[in-house]
Motif scaffolding. Structure first.
Motif, PDB file in Angstrom:
ATOM      1  N   GLY A  20       1.298   8.986   7.828  1.00 18.72           N
ATOM      2  CA  GLY A  20       1.493   9.589   6.610  1.00 18.72           C
ATOM      3  C   GLY A  20       2.475   9.762   5.811  1.00 18.72           C
ATOM      4  N   ALA A  21       4.409   9.833   6.405  1.00 15.71           N
ATOM      5  CA  ALA A  21       5.388   9.769   5.896  1.00 15.71           C
ATOM      6  C   ALA A  21       5.739   8.666   4.608  1.00 15.71           C
ATOM      7  N   ASN A  22       5.133   7.369   5.367  1.00  8.62           N
ATOM      8  CA  ASN A  22       5.267   6.313   5.334  1.00  8.62           C
ATOM      9  C   ASN A  22       6.536   5.932   4.254  1.00  8.62           C
ATOM     10  N   LEU A  23       7.649   6.655   4.692  1.00  7.71           N
ATOM     11  CA  LEU A  23       9.138   5.728   4.134  1.00  7.71           C
ATOM     12  C   LEU A  23       9.227   4.228   4.293  1.00  7.71           C
ATOM     13  N   ARG A  24       9.206   3.497   3.172  1.00 10.17           N
ATOM     14  CA  ARG A  24      10.049   2.651   3.579  1.00 10.17           C
ATOM     15  C   ARG A  24      10.959   1.954   4.513  1.00 10.17           C
ATOM     16  N   PRO A  25      10.999   0.757   4.680  1.00 13.77           N
ATOM     17  CA  PRO A  25      12.205   0.616   5.168  1.00 13.77           C
ATOM     18  C   PRO A  25      12.546  -0.031   4.806  1.00 13.77           C
ATOM     19  N   HIS A  26      14.510  -0.623   4.223  1.00 15.50           N
ATOM     20  CA  HIS A  26      15.454  -1.496   3.820  1.00 15.50           C
ATOM     21  C   HIS A  26      14.886  -2.576   4.390  1.00 15.50           C
ATOM     22  N   PHE A  27      15.367  -3.540   3.388  1.00 19.88           N
ATOM     23  CA  PHE A  27      14.890  -5.305   3.757  1.00 19.88           C
ATOM     24  C   PHE A  27      16.270  -5.549   5.024  1.00 19.88           C
ATOM     25  N   VAL A  28      17.793  -5.364   3.970  1.00 21.08           N
ATOM     26  CA  VAL A  28      18.895  -5.548   5.026  1.00 21.08           C
ATOM     27  C   VAL A  28      19.995  -4.598   4.981  1.00 21.08           C
ATOM     28  N   GLN A  29      19.807  -3.875   6.089  1.00 22.54           N
ATOM     29  CA  GLN A  29      20.890  -2.948   5.610  1.00 22.54           C
ATOM     30  C   GLN A  29      21.830  -2.768   6.730  1.00 22.54           C
ATOM     31  N   VAL A  38       1.252  -0.903  -0.223  1.00 22.47           N
ATOM     32  CA  VAL A  38      -0.100   0.119  -0.283  1.00 22.47           C
ATOM     33  C   VAL A  38       0.406   1.366   0.362  1.00 22.47           C
ATOM     34  N   TRP A  39       1.667   1.397   0.558  1.00 23.82           N
ATOM     35  CA  TRP A  39       3.040   2.181   0.862  1.00 23.82           C
ATOM     36  C   TRP A  39       3.454   2.935  -0.291  1.00 23.82           C
ATOM     37  N   TYR A  40       3.885   1.698  -1.468  1.00 26.26           N
ATOM     38  CA  TYR A  40       4.475   1.542  -2.629  1.00 26.26           C
ATOM     39  C   TYR A  40       4.265   3.235  -3.104  1.00 26.26           C
ATOM     40  N   LYS A  41       3.044   3.064  -3.370  1.00 28.03           N
ATOM     41  CA  LYS A  41       1.797   4.669  -3.796  1.00 28.03           C
ATOM     42  C   LYS A  41       2.703   5.133  -3.349  1.00 28.03           C
TER      43      LYS A  41
END
Length: 464
Positions: free
Chosen positions: A208-217, A174-177
């Motif tokens: 509302g910021a919805n900055l998705r996390p990395h999978f592996v960092q 959903v956050w991809y948008k």
């Protein structure tokens, strides 16, 4: 298999002993080290990674792990990591089966090892990735949701085995948008970075910021190994070594078709090998980064000495993307002996073998990029594309605080064959700072839809 023993889950509350070290003080070696010396056309030091083959094993079941109990597993994995770290070297063992989990924070001298048939299935609930940690978003530092697997200022650290890491996508997709509140948050972060607001004040987990996390960092780590595992689906970039030294990614299979799902994003990272991997991506197979604008100029660390070889690309936007976050500089890159999966239909979504992209805000430089012995079916672009005015959604979202052009030079492609493509080479340099010294040798295509060569503002171009 180690002997089983009872363990009180409350032990996860014990104070950490000897966890991660300062990035500038990574000197202790508690494990045997492997030396990997690569034959490269540039001077590259041997890569050193830890050898966990004889390390003590810490089975998560001995710390209370239960396959369908996310909370118990989160506590058990944390406790096992703590114990392995306190032992000054250990392998945290994930047995066969599906294990619900949330964020995993690695420590120095720890290998997260997934047995064949093991799956760590990561929650898609954003609250499970709080409190916020020091991380990045597209080249800008900030405090955001924890990456699903995160290591900060660690050394001799690894993820290995024949198992799988998988992300649930219920919320992330959903956050991809990118609705207006998200774009406003990106603009807010951009302004803070441009004005050198302290990173601790760049808190980006608000509604509302919805900055998705990395999978592996791996953030500011040294002696990093990722080997053998499979990775399926991802909120954002899949594998992201940031400000790291001595990194090896080998025999890894990535399948992630979501938005911004690059396979590997090396950023301001030095001495790195990617080999024998399979990439099936919703974005680029490898996207080489070096930070964005003022943040990267402050950190002042180029991405340097990077080798990628013997990889198979099933689907990707580009095999190699360089930029557009490249403000710290990128140099000494060798990509060789890679191929796209056979067949012309494979190429849906595939752009170029190499895309170098930047804009007037980036500064930095790109030099000594060597791509050789690559085979592909059909691509929508060509063997080489260089674009110097790529701003995407940022063009009208935020202003240019400081104009700095990017120096691009010494780009070498050889022994590359495409079945179908639009062109061989398309370079759009800038009159103020032309692209310099580009050589294409034995770069061919069976069928083209456009002119083979279309270059503007290039000095020293050779095509043989």
């Amino acid at each position: 298999m180690p002997s089983r023993r009872k363990f009180i889950i409350g032990a996860t509350c014990l104070t950490a002993l000897g966890g991660c070290q300062s990035f500038n003080l990574l000197t202790r070696e508690h494990l045997p080290m492997q030396q990997i010396q690569l034959d490269t056309p540039f001077n590259m030091p041997a890569i050193q990674i830890a050898d966990f083959s004889q390390a003590k094993v810490f089975d998560i079941r001995d710390y209370g792990a239960q396959p369908n109990n996310q909370q118990a597993n989160e506590q058990a994995i944390a406790a096992a990591i703590q114990a392995a770290n306190a032992n000054q070297g250990g392998r945290v063992y994930i047995p066969a089966g599906e294990w619900l989990c949330a964020k995993i924070h690695l420590k120095s001298f720890v290998d997260l090892h997934l047995a064949e048939g093991a799956t760590l299935l990561f929650s898609a609930e954003p609250a499970d990735y709080l409190p916020a940690v020091k991380t990045t978003w597209e080249g800008m530092e900030c405090y955001n949701y924890s990456p699903l697997i995160y290591a900060y200022e660690c050394q001799q650290v690894s993820i290995s085995g024949q198992g799988k890491l998988q992300a649930k996508l219920d919320v992330w997709q959903v956050w991809y948008k990118r609705p207006k509140p998200h774009m406003d948050a990106l603009a807010n972060l951009y302004h803070m970075a441009a004005k050198d607001v302290p990173v601790e004040q760049r808190q980006m987990t608000y509604a509302g910021a919805n900055l998705r996390p990395h999978f592996v960092q791996f953030n500011r780590c040294q002696h990093v190994l990722i080997e053998g595992i499979q990775i399926q689906d991802s909120p954002f970039w899949v594998l992201h070594p940031f400000l790291c030294k001595d990194v090896v990614i080998r025999d890894v299979k990535v399948q992630a078709h979501g938005h911004n799902n690059d396979g590997v994003d090396p950023e301001m990272t030095q001495n790195m090998l990617i080999e024998n991997c399979v990439f099936d991506q919703g974005d680029d197979a490898i996207a080489i980064k070096a930070g964005r604008n003022q943040d990267a100029w402050r950190l002042n660390t180029p991405t340097k000495n990077l080798v990628m070889r013997n990889c198979l690309i099933k689907r990707a936007h580009q095999l190699v993307a360089v930029g557009s976050e490249l403000s710290g500089g990128i140099e000494n890159v060798l990509v060789e002996n890679c191929r796209f999966e056979d067949g012309t239909q494979y190429s849906v979504g595939t752009g170029n073998i190499v895309l170098i992209k930047t804009n007037e805000r980036r500064g930095g430089y790109v030099k000594n990029i060597i791509i050789r012995n690559i085979k592909a079916g059909a691509v929508k672009g060509g063997a080489l594309s260089i674009e110097t005015d790529v701003l995407y959604q940022w063009k009208d979202l935020v202003p240019t605080y400081e104009r700095r052009l990017t120096q691009i030079s010494d780009i070498y492609l050889s022994d590359i064959h495409l079945n179908q493509a639009d062109f061989i080479c398309n370079i759009e340099g800038q009159a103020e700072m032309p692209v310099k010294n580009v050589q294409l040798t034995n770069v061919t295509a069976d069928q083209l839809t456009q002119d083979a060569i279309s270059n503007v503002n290039v000095e020293g171009f050779e095509f043989a």
